[in-house]
Motif scaffolding. Structure first.
Motif, PDB file in Angstrom:
ATOM      1  N   ALA A   1       0.853  -1.190   0.000  1.00  0.00           N
ATOM      2  CA  ALA A   1       0.000   0.000   0.000  1.00  0.00           C
ATOM      3  C   ALA A   1       0.889   1.240   0.000  1.00  0.00           C
ATOM      4  CB  ALA A   1      -0.924   0.005   1.202  1.00  0.00           C
ATOM      5  N   VAL A   2       0.577   2.187  -0.873  1.00  0.00           N
ATOM      6  CA  VAL A   2       1.291   3.463  -0.959  1.00  0.00           C
ATOM      7  C   VAL A   2       0.267   4.573  -0.785  1.00  0.00           C
ATOM      8  CG1 VAL A   2       2.764   4.949  -2.361  1.00  0.00           C
ATOM      9  CG2 VAL A   2       2.997   2.460  -2.517  1.00  0.00           C
ATOM     10  N   THR A   3       0.444   5.367   0.276  1.00  0.00           N
ATOM     11  CA  THR A   3      -0.499   6.440   0.598  1.00  0.00           C
ATOM     12  C   THR A   3       0.256   7.764   0.612  1.00  0.00           C
ATOM     13  OG1 THR A   3      -1.739   4.889   1.993  1.00  0.00           O
ATOM     14  CG2 THR A   3      -2.215   7.239   2.238  1.00  0.00           C
ATOM     15  N   ASN A   4      -0.292   8.766  -0.060  1.00  0.00           N
ATOM     16  CA  ASN A   4       0.354  10.086  -0.088  1.00  0.00           C
ATOM     17  C   ASN A   4      -0.690  11.186   0.079  1.00  0.00           C
ATOM     18  OD1 ASN A   4      -0.151   9.234  -3.085  1.00  0.00           O
ATOM     19  ND2 ASN A   4      -0.123  11.477  -3.117  1.00  0.00           N
ATOM     20  N   GLU A   5      -0.264  12.281   0.672  1.00  0.00           N
ATOM     21  CA  GLU A   5      -1.140  13.434   0.859  1.00  0.00           C
ATOM     22  C   GLU A   5      -1.284  14.187  -0.452  1.00  0.00           C
ATOM     23  OE1 GLU A   5       0.466  15.823   3.932  1.00  0.00           O
ATOM     24  OE2 GLU A   5       0.445  14.223   5.439  1.00  0.00           O
ATOM     25  N   THR A   6      -2.510  14.640  -0.711  1.00  0.00           N
ATOM     26  CA  THR A   6      -2.766  15.420  -1.921  1.00  0.00           C
ATOM     27  C   THR A   6      -3.269  16.819  -1.607  1.00  0.00           C
ATOM     28  OG1 THR A   6      -5.001  14.496  -2.052  1.00  0.00           O
ATOM     29  CG2 THR A   6      -3.258  13.382  -3.291  1.00  0.00           C
ATOM     30  N   GLY A   7      -3.491  17.115  -0.342  1.00  0.00           N
ATOM     31  CA  GLY A   7      -3.959  18.441   0.038  1.00  0.00           C
ATOM     32  C   GLY A   7      -5.447  18.604  -0.148  1.00  0.00           C
ATOM     33  N   ARG A   8      -5.927  18.357  -1.333  1.00  0.00           N
ATOM     34  CA  ARG A   8      -7.368  18.430  -1.612  1.00  0.00           C
ATOM     35  C   ARG A   8      -7.684  17.409  -2.700  1.00  0.00           C
ATOM     36  NH1 ARG A   8      -8.041  21.237  -6.352  1.00  0.00           N
ATOM     37  NH2 ARG A   8      -6.209  22.408  -7.081  1.00  0.00           N
ATOM     38  N   PRO A   9      -8.903  16.894  -2.718  1.00  0.00           N
ATOM     39  CA  PRO A   9      -9.262  15.939  -3.753  1.00  0.00           C
ATOM     40  C   PRO A   9      -9.152  16.560  -5.135  1.00  0.00           C
ATOM     41  CG  PRO A   9     -10.866  15.894  -1.980  1.00  0.00           C
ATOM     42  CD  PRO A   9      -9.995  17.094  -1.739  1.00  0.00           C
ATOM     43  N   SER A  10      -8.495  15.838  -6.037  1.00  0.00           N
ATOM     44  CA  SER A  10      -8.357  16.324  -7.406  1.00  0.00           C
ATOM     45  C   SER A  10      -8.206  15.131  -8.328  1.00  0.00           C
ATOM     46  CB  SER A  10      -7.128  17.227  -7.555  1.00  0.00           C
ATOM     47  OG  SER A  10      -5.956  16.528  -7.228  1.00  0.00           O
ATOM     48  N   PRO A  11      -8.756  15.252  -9.538  1.00  0.00           N
ATOM     49  CA  PRO A  11      -8.622  14.130 -10.470  1.00  0.00           C
ATOM     50  C   PRO A  11      -7.176  13.911 -10.861  1.00  0.00           C
ATOM     51  CG  PRO A  11      -9.471  16.077 -11.612  1.00  0.00           C
ATOM     52  CD  PRO A  11      -9.444  16.426 -10.146  1.00  0.00           C
ATOM     53  N   GLN A  12      -6.816  12.643 -11.050  1.00  0.00           N
ATOM     54  CA  GLN A  12      -5.462  12.297 -11.465  1.00  0.00           C
ATOM     55  C   GLN A  12      -5.263  12.668 -12.929  1.00  0.00           C
ATOM     56  OE1 GLN A  12      -2.951  10.627  -9.357  1.00  0.00           O
ATOM     57  NE2 GLN A  12      -4.380  11.644  -7.985  1.00  0.00           N
ATOM     58  N   ARG A  13      -4.052  13.039 -13.254  1.00  0.00           N
ATOM     59  CA  ARG A  13      -3.743  13.415 -14.622  1.00  0.00           C
ATOM     60  C   ARG A  13      -3.583  12.180 -15.493  1.00  0.00           C
ATOM     61  NH1 ARG A  13       0.825  18.117 -13.329  1.00  0.00           N
ATOM     62  NH2 ARG A  13      -0.519  19.365 -11.966  1.00  0.00           N
ATOM     63  N   ASP A  14      -3.427  12.437 -16.819  1.00  0.00           N
ATOM     64  CA  ASP A  14      -3.327  11.324 -17.771  1.00  0.00           C
ATOM     65  C   ASP A  14      -2.134  10.432 -17.472  1.00  0.00           C
ATOM     66  OD1 ASP A  14      -5.557  12.216 -19.016  1.00  0.00           O
ATOM     67  OD2 ASP A  14      -4.502  13.323 -20.595  1.00  0.00           O
ATOM     68  N   GLY A  15      -0.985  11.027 -17.110  1.00  0.00           N
ATOM     69  CA  GLY A  15       0.192  10.218 -16.800  1.00  0.00           C
ATOM     70  C   GLY A  15      -0.068   9.272 -15.662  1.00  0.00           C
ATOM     71  N   ALA A  16      -0.767   9.763 -14.636  1.00  0.00           N
ATOM     72  CA  ALA A  16      -1.099   8.898 -13.513  1.00  0.00           C
ATOM     73  C   ALA A  16      -2.035   7.782 -13.933  1.00  0.00           C
ATOM     74  CB  ALA A  16      -1.715   9.715 -12.391  1.00  0.00           C
ATOM     75  N   HIS A  17      -3.004   8.104 -14.812  1.00  0.00           N
ATOM     76  CA  HIS A  17      -3.935   7.079 -15.271  1.00  0.00           C
ATOM     77  C   HIS A  17      -3.193   5.984 -16.028  1.00  0.00           C
ATOM     78  CE1 HIS A  17      -7.704   8.636 -13.892  1.00  0.00           C
ATOM     79  NE2 HIS A  17      -7.538   9.815 -14.498  1.00  0.00           N
ATOM     80  N   ARG A  18      -2.227   6.357 -16.842  1.00  0.00           N
ATOM     81  CA  ARG A  18      -1.452   5.338 -17.553  1.00  0.00           C
ATOM     82  C   ARG A  18      -0.655   4.482 -16.570  1.00  0.00           C
ATOM     83  NH1 ARG A  18      -0.792   9.631 -21.313  1.00  0.00           N
ATOM     84  NH2 ARG A  18       1.166  10.254 -20.300  1.00  0.00           N
ATOM     85  N   GLY A  19      -0.090   5.126 -15.544  1.00  0.00           N
ATOM     86  CA  GLY A  19       0.643   4.365 -14.545  1.00  0.00           C
ATOM     87  C   GLY A  19      -0.253   3.414 -13.776  1.00  0.00           C
ATOM     88  N   LEU A  20      -1.481   3.884 -13.442  1.00  0.00           N
ATOM     89  CA  LEU A  20      -2.416   3.021 -12.728  1.00  0.00           C
ATOM     90  C   LEU A  20      -2.854   1.837 -13.591  1.00  0.00           C
ATOM     91  CD1 LEU A  20      -4.620   5.720 -10.972  1.00  0.00           C
ATOM     92  CD2 LEU A  20      -2.923   4.237  -9.905  1.00  0.00           C
ATOM     93  N   ALA A  21      -2.989   2.088 -14.892  1.00  0.00           N
ATOM     94  CA  ALA A  21      -3.339   0.980 -15.791  1.00  0.00           C
ATOM     95  C   ALA A  21      -2.228  -0.064 -15.807  1.00  0.00           C
ATOM     96  CB  ALA A  21      -3.590   1.507 -17.204  1.00  0.00           C
ATOM     97  N   GLY A  22      -0.963   0.392 -15.787  1.00  0.00           N
ATOM     98  CA  GLY A  22       0.147  -0.551 -15.728  1.00  0.00           C
ATOM     99  C   GLY A  22       0.156  -1.345 -14.442  1.00  0.00           C
ATOM    100  N   ILE A  23      -0.147  -0.673 -13.321  1.00  0.00           N
ATOM    101  CA  ILE A  23      -0.223  -1.380 -12.036  1.00  0.00           C
ATOM    102  C   ILE A  23      -1.317  -2.425 -12.075  1.00  0.00           C
ATOM    103  CG2 ILE A  23      -0.821  -1.098  -9.603  1.00  0.00           C
ATOM    104  CD1 ILE A  23       0.583   1.616  -9.682  1.00  0.00           C
ATOM    105  N   ARG A  24      -2.478  -2.053 -12.602  1.00  0.00           N
ATOM    106  CA  ARG A  24      -3.603  -2.991 -12.665  1.00  0.00           C
ATOM    107  C   ARG A  24      -3.252  -4.207 -13.514  1.00  0.00           C
ATOM    108  NH1 ARG A  24      -7.049   0.454 -13.750  1.00  0.00           N
ATOM    109  NH2 ARG A  24      -6.992   0.313 -16.031  1.00  0.00           N
ATOM    110  N   GLN A  25      -2.538  -4.000 -14.615  1.00  0.00           N
ATOM    111  CA  GLN A  25      -2.142  -5.129 -15.459  1.00  0.00           C
ATOM    112  C   GLN A  25      -1.173  -6.058 -14.730  1.00  0.00           C
ATOM    113  OE1 GLN A  25      -0.558  -3.277 -18.955  1.00  0.00           O
ATOM    114  NE2 GLN A  25      -2.568  -2.691 -19.755  1.00  0.00           N
TER     115      GLN A  25
END
Length: 383
Positions: A330-354
């Motif tokens: 588990a990796v948890t990080n502070e973001t200050g306020r809720p905000s949508p993840q950018r495209d780069g993050a979405h690609r990284g999350l897709a790689g993690i899911r795979q």
């Protein structure tokens, strides 16, 4: 090989035993054993010997066939004056002919066939009743000698043909596998060359320019100097990972080992050097995990920390929980306020899911209050 030889020996013994039982029973029930006296017992003993020889080695098949031919002649010579003439190897002579045709080379097989033809023909001539009918003698010779011999030759030829087909198919499969292996190696070489040409030069240039810029700054502590130092450190780590990947693509054995959980401290040092505070907590007993899963866990942690450094605003906590039946990262990080993840993050999350799906695990990620968490769990085999 030992099991096959034992099985063949047992089968030969069974065939010999069945022939012996059939021939002895037929001679006892229908033959002139009571009237023939010692002559009948001689023929019966000869039947036991030649039928028992059917269990012998294949190289003796010619001699066994000759023995059956000799008994076929001896029976009418000794018993033709007795009532109810019957030879003592009706079943054994068929099997002997088959063995001679199936197990001998062409020359010895032909000689064995000639001996059996002579023995069966002479036995029919001397046995009475068929001597005046050549057609019946020829039919008896064909049935008792020629037909079993031909079946044996056909069986051997068919077995050799099937073996040739299987050998050709195996060679074809091996050639195809070698061709695929060569194609994969060539493709890996191409990928390695492209990675080296396209990426390594640029990453090296980034490190060199960052180092030059850092050396050009005045001495003393400075945020810019720290940032340039982090860029240098990150470029060196990237080059180290790239070299490992290139070694893996070039298939260089042990040098191609990829980073795993044992390299987490190095990864965290690099992230901290870039200015991102990270805390690592490990729970549970230390268990050895498969090499591919070890690499996957490292890559997931690397991707999650990269996203945290890009989009996070505070400290990061990395937790590794080694349980009896699963391992959870588990990796948890502070973001200050809720905000949508950018495209780069979405690609990284897709790689993690795979990666997680590949090992049959589960992954969850999302925003909770002011924190973003990526959590991946992998099942483990219970020792």
């Amino acid at each position: 090989m030992r099991d096959i030889n034992g099985s063949l020996a047992r089968q030969s013994l069974l065939v010999a035993l069945v022939c012996l039982v059939c021939d002895v029973s037929l001679f006892t029930l229908r033959g002139p054993l009571p009237e023939a006296g010692w002559r009948g017992w001689v023929i019966l003993g000869g039947a036991v010997v030649v039928d028992g020889a059917l269990a012998g080695a294949a190289r003796y098949s010619g001699w066994v066939a000759a023995g059956h031919a000799a008994l076929f002649v001896a029976a009418p010579l000794l018993l033709c004056t007795c009532t109810g003439f019957v030879v003592g190897n009706n079943a054994g002579v068929l099997v002997a002919g088959y063995r001679a045709g199936a197990w001998l080379r062409v020359g010895p097989a032909v000689v064995a066939l000639a001996a059996m033809l002579a023995g069966v023909g002479a036995g029919e001539l001397l046995g009475g009743g068929r001597g005046s009918n050549p057609a019946l003698i020829a039919i008896s010779m064909a049935v008792s000698a020629v037909l079993p011999w031909l079946v044996g030759r056909y069986t051997t030829a068919r077995g050799a043909y099937i073996a040739d087909l299987e050998r050709e198919a195996e060679e074809r499969r091996r050639h195809e596998a070698e061709a695929i292996h060569r194609a994969v190696l060539e493709e890996r070489e191409t990928i390695a060359r492209d990675l080296h040409d396209v990426i390594s030069h640029h990453v090296s240039a980034i490190g060199v320019h960052a180092g030059a810029a850092r050396l050009g700054l005045p001495q003393g502590e400075s945020p810019v100097r720290d940032s340039l130092g982090a860029v240098e450190s990150a470029s060196r780590s990237a080059m180290a990972d790239l070299r490992r990947l290139l070694d893996l693509l070039h298939a260089r054995g042990d040098e191609a080992a990829q980073p795993g959980l044992d390299n987490l401290d190095e990864l965290l040092d690099t992230v901290r050097a870039a200015g991102l505070p990270v805390r690592l907590t490990v729970h549970g007993d230390v268990r050895e995990v498969p090499g591919s899963l070890d690499v996957a866990l490292y890559r997931i942690a690397q991707e999650a920390l990269t996203n945290a450094s890009r989009h996070g605003t505070g400290a990061v906590e990395l937790a590794l929980d080694r349980r009896r039946t699963e391992i959870v990262l588990a990796v948890t990080n502070e973001t200050g306020r809720p905000s949508p993840q950018r495209d780069g993050a979405h690609r990284g999350l897709a790689g993690i899911r795979q990666r997680v799906t590949l090992f049959g695990g589960e992954v969850t990620y999302g925003q909770k209050d002011n924190n973003w968490q990526v959590k991946a769990s992998f099942p483990l085999e219970v020792p």
